[in-house]
Design a protein around this motif. Structure first.
Motif, PDB file in Angstrom:
ATOM      1  N   ILE A 245       0.850  -1.185   0.000  1.00 53.66           N
ATOM      2  CA  ILE A 245       0.000   0.000   0.000  1.00 53.66           C
ATOM      3  C   ILE A 245       0.888   1.238   0.000  1.00 53.66           C
ATOM      4  O   ILE A 245       2.077   1.160   0.279  1.00 53.66           O
ATOM      5  CB  ILE A 245      -0.952   0.034   1.218  1.00 53.66           C
ATOM      6  CG1 ILE A 245      -0.147   0.042   2.528  1.00 53.66           C
ATOM      7  CG2 ILE A 245      -1.913  -1.122   1.181  1.00 53.66           C
ATOM      8  CD1 ILE A 245      -1.000   0.223   3.760  1.00 53.66           C
ATOM      9  N   GLY A 246       0.298   2.346  -0.297  1.00 53.23           N
ATOM     10  CA  GLY A 246       1.049   3.596  -0.295  1.00 53.23           C
ATOM     11  C   GLY A 246       0.723   4.419  -1.521  1.00 53.23           C
ATOM     12  O   GLY A 246      -0.035   4.004  -2.397  1.00 53.23           O
ATOM     13  N   ASN A 247       1.312   5.578  -1.604  1.00 59.11           N
ATOM     14  CA  ASN A 247       1.056   6.500  -2.703  1.00 59.11           C
ATOM     15  C   ASN A 247       1.826   6.067  -3.943  1.00 59.11           C
ATOM     16  O   ASN A 247       3.042   5.945  -3.917  1.00 59.11           O
ATOM     17  CB  ASN A 247       1.467   7.917  -2.294  1.00 59.11           C
ATOM     18  CG  ASN A 247       1.232   8.913  -3.399  1.00 59.11           C
ATOM     19  OD1 ASN A 247       0.314   8.762  -4.196  1.00 59.11           O
ATOM     20  ND2 ASN A 247       2.065   9.924  -3.452  1.00 59.11           N
ATOM     21  N   ARG A 248       1.102   5.856  -5.028  1.00 61.01           N
ATOM     22  CA  ARG A 248       1.741   5.470  -6.285  1.00 61.01           C
ATOM     23  C   ARG A 248       1.497   6.508  -7.380  1.00 61.01           C
ATOM     24  O   ARG A 248       1.793   6.286  -8.534  1.00 61.01           O
ATOM     25  CB  ARG A 248       1.223   4.110  -6.739  1.00 61.01           C
ATOM     26  CG  ARG A 248       1.718   2.992  -5.854  1.00 61.01           C
ATOM     27  CD  ARG A 248       1.220   1.648  -6.347  1.00 61.01           C
ATOM     28  NE  ARG A 248       1.771   0.569  -5.569  1.00 61.01           N
ATOM     29  CZ  ARG A 248       1.329   0.167  -4.395  1.00 61.01           C
ATOM     30  NH1 ARG A 248       0.322   0.790  -3.834  1.00 61.01           N
ATOM     31  NH2 ARG A 248       1.895  -0.832  -3.760  1.00 61.01           N
ATOM     32  N   ASN A 249       0.922   7.621  -6.978  1.00 57.86           N
ATOM     33  CA  ASN A 249       0.617   8.683  -7.949  1.00 57.86           C
ATOM     34  C   ASN A 249       1.826   9.586  -8.121  1.00 57.86           C
ATOM     35  O   ASN A 249       2.677   9.694  -7.252  1.00 57.86           O
ATOM     36  CB  ASN A 249      -0.571   9.514  -7.468  1.00 57.86           C
ATOM     37  CG  ASN A 249      -1.839   8.696  -7.383  1.00 57.86           C
ATOM     38  OD1 ASN A 249      -2.024   7.750  -8.129  1.00 57.86           O
ATOM     39  ND2 ASN A 249      -2.709   9.047  -6.454  1.00 57.86           N
ATOM     40  N   ARG A 250       1.863  10.252  -9.262  1.00 57.94           N
ATOM     41  CA  ARG A 250       2.919  11.240  -9.473  1.00 57.94           C
ATOM     42  C   ARG A 250       2.668  12.411  -8.526  1.00 57.94           C
ATOM     43  O   ARG A 250       1.563  12.567  -8.003  1.00 57.94           O
ATOM     44  CB  ARG A 250       2.963  11.671 -10.927  1.00 57.94           C
ATOM     45  CG  ARG A 250       1.673  12.230 -11.458  1.00 57.94           C
ATOM     46  CD  ARG A 250       1.796  12.441 -12.969  1.00 57.94           C
ATOM     47  NE  ARG A 250       0.498  12.604 -13.558  1.00 57.94           N
ATOM     48  CZ  ARG A 250      -0.141  13.761 -13.651  1.00 57.94           C
ATOM     49  NH1 ARG A 250       0.412  14.870 -13.223  1.00 57.94           N
ATOM     50  NH2 ARG A 250      -1.331  13.820 -14.182  1.00 57.94           N
ATOM     51  N   PRO A 251       3.653  13.229  -8.289  1.00 59.28           N
ATOM     52  CA  PRO A 251       3.478  14.366  -7.375  1.00 59.28           C
ATOM     53  C   PRO A 251       2.277  15.221  -7.757  1.00 59.28           C
ATOM     54  O   PRO A 251       2.026  15.490  -8.931  1.00 59.28           O
ATOM     55  CB  PRO A 251       4.780  15.151  -7.526  1.00 59.28           C
ATOM     56  CG  PRO A 251       5.780  14.137  -7.986  1.00 59.28           C
ATOM     57  CD  PRO A 251       5.004  13.162  -8.832  1.00 59.28           C
ATOM     58  N   SER A 252       1.554  15.635  -6.751  1.00 65.23           N
ATOM     59  CA  SER A 252       0.324  16.395  -6.961  1.00 65.23           C
ATOM     60  C   SER A 252       0.575  17.892  -6.824  1.00 65.23           C
ATOM     61  O   SER A 252       1.472  18.321  -6.107  1.00 65.23           O
ATOM     62  CB  SER A 252      -0.715  15.962  -5.938  1.00 65.23           C
ATOM     63  OG  SER A 252      -1.874  16.766  -6.034  1.00 65.23           O
ATOM     64  N   GLU A 253      -0.256  18.661  -7.492  1.00 67.12           N
ATOM     65  CA  GLU A 253      -0.239  20.116  -7.334  1.00 67.12           C
ATOM     66  C   GLU A 253      -1.041  20.525  -6.102  1.00 67.12           C
ATOM     67  O   GLU A 253      -0.884  21.637  -5.604  1.00 67.12           O
ATOM     68  CB  GLU A 253      -0.825  20.784  -8.591  1.00 67.12           C
ATOM     69  CG  GLU A 253      -0.029  20.511  -9.857  1.00 67.12           C
ATOM     70  CD  GLU A 253       1.362  21.122  -9.809  1.00 67.12           C
ATOM     71  OE1 GLU A 253       1.514  22.244  -9.277  1.00 67.12           O
ATOM     72  OE2 GLU A 253       2.305  20.462 -10.272  1.00 67.12           O
TER      73      GLU A 253
END
Length: 104
Positions: A46-54
């Motif tokens: 589990i964890g954040n797999r998204n590209r950096p967010s604005e």
């Protein structure tokens, strides 16, 4: 198995009667040794797999999740260095093929 062999945990033999066997006593092998020999695989899926967010809120949430996962990983790895394989060995064999242990 190659990583375990390179770490000196197992050895392999060829031919009839060959195969893999432990190179050290169970009491001398820690879960941390096995984890390291296997290339230190991720402990959590589990964890954040998204590209950096604005989004600043999303960034803060992702940072909090990352910090929490890092802390949890550290606890697991510290504990892995305390647990030897002899502790995990079943003490009572179950005729059905399952194993029972007095360490729960």
């Amino acid at each position: 198995m190659a990583g375990l062999r390179e770490a000196g945990i197992v050895q392999s033999g060829r031919g009839n009667g060959g195969g893999w066997r432990l190179n050290r006593a169970l009491s001398e092998i820690r879960l941390g040794d096995v984890h390291n020999a296997l290339g230190q695989p991720n402990l959590f899926a589990i964890g954040n797999r998204n590209r950096p967010s604005e989004c600043l809120i999303e960034r803060n949430v992702n940072a909090a999740i990352a910090d929490t996962m890092n802390a949890a990983t550290s606890i697991f790895l510290d504990r892995f260095d305390e647990i030897t394989l002899n502790i995990l060995k079943p003490t009572v064999a179950d005729p059905s093929g399952n194993h029972a242990s007095n360490h729960r």
